[in-house]
Design an enzyme around this catalytic site. Structure first.
Site, PDB file in Angstrom:
ATOM      1  N   ASP A 136      13.498  49.771 -34.132  1.00 42.17           N
ATOM      2  CA  ASP A 136      12.601  48.820 -34.776  1.00 42.17           C
ATOM      3  C   ASP A 136      11.234  49.470 -34.893  1.00 42.17           C
ATOM      4  O   ASP A 136      11.094  50.684 -34.684  1.00 42.17           O
ATOM      5  CB  ASP A 136      12.523  47.526 -33.949  1.00 42.17           C
ATOM      6  CG  ASP A 136      12.480  46.282 -34.799  1.00 42.17           C
ATOM      7  OD1 ASP A 136      11.505  46.125 -35.572  1.00 42.17           O
ATOM      8  OD2 ASP A 136      13.406  45.468 -34.697  1.00 42.17           O
ATOM      9  N   HIS A 168       7.246  42.866 -34.726  1.00 41.74           N
ATOM     10  CA  HIS A 168       8.690  42.703 -34.884  1.00 41.74           C
ATOM     11  C   HIS A 168       9.491  43.306 -33.730  1.00 41.74           C
ATOM     12  O   HIS A 168      10.332  42.643 -33.114  1.00 41.74           O
ATOM     13  CB  HIS A 168       9.132  43.299 -36.217  1.00 41.74           C
ATOM     14  CG  HIS A 168      10.501  42.881 -36.645  1.00 41.74           C
ATOM     15  ND1 HIS A 168      11.631  43.594 -36.344  1.00 41.74           N
ATOM     16  CD2 HIS A 168      10.922  41.796 -37.347  1.00 41.74           C
ATOM     17  CE1 HIS A 168      12.690  42.981 -36.851  1.00 41.74           C
ATOM     18  NE2 HIS A 168      12.292  41.888 -37.473  1.00 41.74           N
ATOM     19  N   SER A 346      17.063  38.741 -37.624  1.00 43.38           N
ATOM     20  CA  SER A 346      16.456  39.742 -36.746  1.00 43.38           C
ATOM     21  C   SER A 346      16.485  39.310 -35.294  1.00 43.38           C
ATOM     22  O   SER A 346      16.530  40.144 -34.382  1.00 43.38           O
ATOM     23  CB  SER A 346      15.001  39.989 -37.147  1.00 43.38           C
ATOM     24  OG  SER A 346      14.915  40.783 -38.300  1.00 43.38           O
TER      25      SER A 346
END
Length: 736
Positions: A136, A168, A346
């Site tokens: 990520d 994220h 996600s």
């Protein structure tokens, strides 16, 4: 909504780079969801957890090793209560509580609850010893949720304040394995690998995951506008850097599991390249899981419907796809203690990765690919709206365990509770090497053995496996079921009602009176013309029957009777019984010493000693001949309160095994997935035998009526140490 995508480093002009993310959709994904009333709050509690309000349990009390701690044979009330204590009292669970307003109804959401992580945490599972690799960007490595972990990283994983998704990676990793006073992830005890999704860093990410032995590599990203087609495959993996990544990924996938989030485009007609990659790279299928985002309607028993599907369907990835609620309150990169709300596939994917870490701790002897099969096989697909498109053989070829999947929801919703339970048939490998279903090995023990077998097997765990290779400890004593013991009052009442009250009051004591007292069924007594011979027939029905013969060998002030008793028991009294039958053939010598003139005081001392040939149930390798005995003494008098009445007191030792042994040759669990074939020998004689104390009174209440009053106290009832019972019977019988 698009799923969280990467911004790629600039590549040479002659190389066709993947298209850029849709920024407006991406921003919408990452925005706070308070406007949707998805989550109830935006912050967690302060300080340490109030441990007195929620608690863990041992799945198999007394079990040894890691299996003994985590094995649950079924969803017990104790397990339900422990899981509920986490949901209801742990602030780190309650911070995930939220609601959706859909079509005039309110739907509750909590990803830890709907995926049954509360049941894993209630057993003490945290993923300790497992490693999760997260590919990520936007990792704040100093965030408090990662404190105390071993964290390695590859590539440039730092937070980029100019990124559209600066938090994220931080959020994804905290869901998989984070822990703080504010929130808890799925596998808070697992360690982490942080790697960049940059094209030039992906191969190193796969190599590091392989080097660390990561059970899962989580990928909450994908390629925009790259459907699962050969053209997409060539356009991406024709680039040297991506080709190197694919080669490294295959090396990792030979042992580990790759988890990819599927697209957040709800109306997508085709799966993306990465979540469906095994379609073009078949060797990757056994190492691949695609994760989608949906909110289930559920209760503690299971998922009943789907409230919302917020991602694409599984589509071409259906054979290796799972759904989970990707709506979380988790770590953000604004500071070391920042948190916020987000939803998307996600954040469904790291639930799957964390679940694999929990299973790796619970089943340390299973390889990651086997753990993947458990997650797919245990997924909840019983809800309304699930339409099977086919089934997949999760045992890779033997066609014995098929699990249905749909093109929309894949195998269904993630259910870690079900993954911790035995899947399919639980079997045990016996001494001859054959695997036998555990359910076929159960057997019942006769009442004359009392607690002997259960006591003899106590403290020993046996190793068993389910259909997917999951190892479970089963307490050896659980295979033996003690004979059902009726309440003493029912036994005494049945015995009393079987008597002829008048004859029992007036007739001299019979040497065979107690011959078949412990057996079910009725007894018929006959006396020879000379009064010195007697026979008793026991007609128990089914497999229980017998005959007892006696002959008076001395007569006078004291009468001495000797006899022989032959009988067959169905296993409820003597011996064993299983699904194939059971019981025992019994032979005994009887002796009775009595004095009874029929009009005054009387006493009778009687007993027997015998041998029993016991049937050997499947679970036992051998059983010796058992010896048994019984003893009784009755003392009383007549004409106490009224002419012809009878008062008696008695003490007796009902039938019990006095010697004998049985043997099981079974795999004994040694902990940590190890077992050893051993011979377990145990005695068949109970540690304490039953002793009955009784008082009875009989009287004539008129020409055609009889009264019986009887009081009985039983110590070590059913030949089980420390068990007592009492009974009182008042009987009246009229004849017309």
């Amino acid at each position: 909504m698009d799923w969280a995508h990467v911004r790629f480093r600039q590549v040479p002009a002659m190389i066709s780079a993947p298209s850029a993310p849709h920024t407006s959709r991406l921003a919408g994904l990452w925005a706070s969801l308070s406007c949707l009333a998805l989550l109830a709050g935006c912050g967690g509690g302060e300080g340490e957890d109030p441990l007195e309000e929620f608690y863990t349990i041992s799945g198999n009390p007394g079990g040894s090793g890691i299996f003994g701690a985590y094995f649950m044979q079924s969803i017990t009330q104790e397990w339900r209560d422990a899981a509920a204590s986490f949901r209801d009292n742990n602030p780190r669970y309650k911070v995930q509580d939220g609601t959706f307003a859909i079509g005039g109804r309110t739907v509750f959401a909590n990803p830890l609850h709907s995926s049954r992580m509360d049941y894993a945490h209630a057993l003490g599972l945290t993923g300790t010893g497992a490693v999760i690799a997260v590919v990520d960007n936007g990792f704040l490595r100093t965030h408090e949720t990662f404190a105390g972990k071993t964290v390695t990283h590859t590539g440039d994983t730092a937070v980029d304040d100019g990124s559209q998704v600066p938090s994220h990676g931080t959020t994804v990793a905290s869901i998989a394995a984070g822990e703080s006073s504010t929130m808890v992830g799925v596998a808070p005890g697992a360690d982490l690998v942080f790697s960049s999704w940059d094209v030039l860093d992906l191969a190193a990410a796969a190599d590091e995951a392989r080097r660390r032995g990561a059970v899962a590599q989580n990928n909450s990203w994908g390629f925009v506008d790259r459907p699962i087609t050969q053209a997409s495959h060539e356009s991406i993996f024709g680039i040297p850097a991506y080709a190197a990544w694919l080669a490294a990924l295959k090396l990792y996938a030979a042992d580990g599991v790759v988890v990819f989030a599927i697209s957040n485009e709800e109306d997508a007609a085709t799966a993306g390249l990465m979540e469906a990659l095994p379609l073009l790279e078949p060797d990757l299928e056994t190492a691949w899981i695609a994760a989608g985002n949906a909110v289930p309607v559920f209760d503690d028993d299971g998922v009943s419907a789907v409230a919302l599907r917020l991602s694409a369907g599984c589509l071409e990835a259906a054979r290796w796809c799972l759904m989970a609620d990707g709506s979380w309150y988790a770590a953000m990169a604004g500071s070391n203690s920042a948190y916020g709300s987000a939803t998307g596939s996600s954040f469904a994917a790291p639930q799957v990765s964390g679940a694999l870490a929990l299973l790796a701790e619970a089943f340390p002897h299973l390889a990651p690919h086997q753990l993947r099969a458990r997650l797919l096989a245990s997924a909840d697909n019983t809800f309304t709206g699930f339409t099977a498109a086919g089934s997949i053989d999760l045992l890779e070829g033997d066609e014995t365990f098929l699990h249905a999947y749909s093109t929309e929801f894949g195998h269904g919703f993630l259910d870690i509770r079900a993954a911790l339970l035995p899947i399919g048939t639980l079997t045990m490998t016996m001494a001859d090497g054959g695997a036998v279903a555990v359910t076929e090995l159960g057997f019942a023990t006769g009442g004359a053995m009392g607690d002997a077998v259960v006591r003899g097997l106590a403290g020993v765990d046996l190793a068993a496996e389910d259909a997917l290779g999951g190892g479970f400890d089963v307490a050896a004593k659980s295979f033996a079921t003690e004979a059902a013991v009726e309440p003493l009052a029912e036994t005494v009442a049945a015995r009393a009602l079987g008597k002829d009250f008048a004859r029992a009051r007036t007739a001299p004591i019979s040497p065979l009176a107690r011959s078949f007292e412990a057996f079910p069924g009725r007894t018929l007594e006959l006396t020879g013309p000379d009064g010195g011979s007697a026979v008793a027939l026991m007609l128990g029905g089914g497999e229980s029957y017998g005959i007892a013969l006696s002959r008076r060998v001395a007569e006078g002030t004291l009468n001495l009777d000797l006899g022989l008793k032959l009988s067959r028991d169905d296993g409820s009294l003597m011996g064993f019984a299983d699904a194939t039958g059971g019981g025992a053939a019994m032979a005994a010598l009887t002796v009775s010493l009595s004095h009874d003139l029929g009009s005054g005081s009387f006493f009778a001392l009687s007993g027997e000693m015998g041998l029993a040939d016991l049937t050997t149930p499947r679970a036992l390798s051998g059983v010796t001949t058992a010896s048994f005995d019984s003893l009784s003494l009755d003392v009383g008098t007549r004409n106490v309160l009224a002419r012809g009445d009878r008062l008696a007191v008695g003490v007796s030792l009902p039938m019990a095994v006095t010697a004998g042994q049985a043997e099981m040759v079974v795999p004994v669990a040694l902990g940590q997935g190890r077992s050893e074939m051993r011979s377990l020998a145990f005695d068949l004689a109970p540690s304490e035998r039953q002793v009955d104390l009784s008082v009875s009174y009989q009287a004539s209440m008129g020409e055609n009526s009889e009264l019986l009053v009887e009081l009985v106290h039983a110590q070590n009832y059913g030949n089980r140490a420390g068990i007592t019972d009492n009974a009182a019977v008042l009987g009246m019988r009229w004849s017309f």
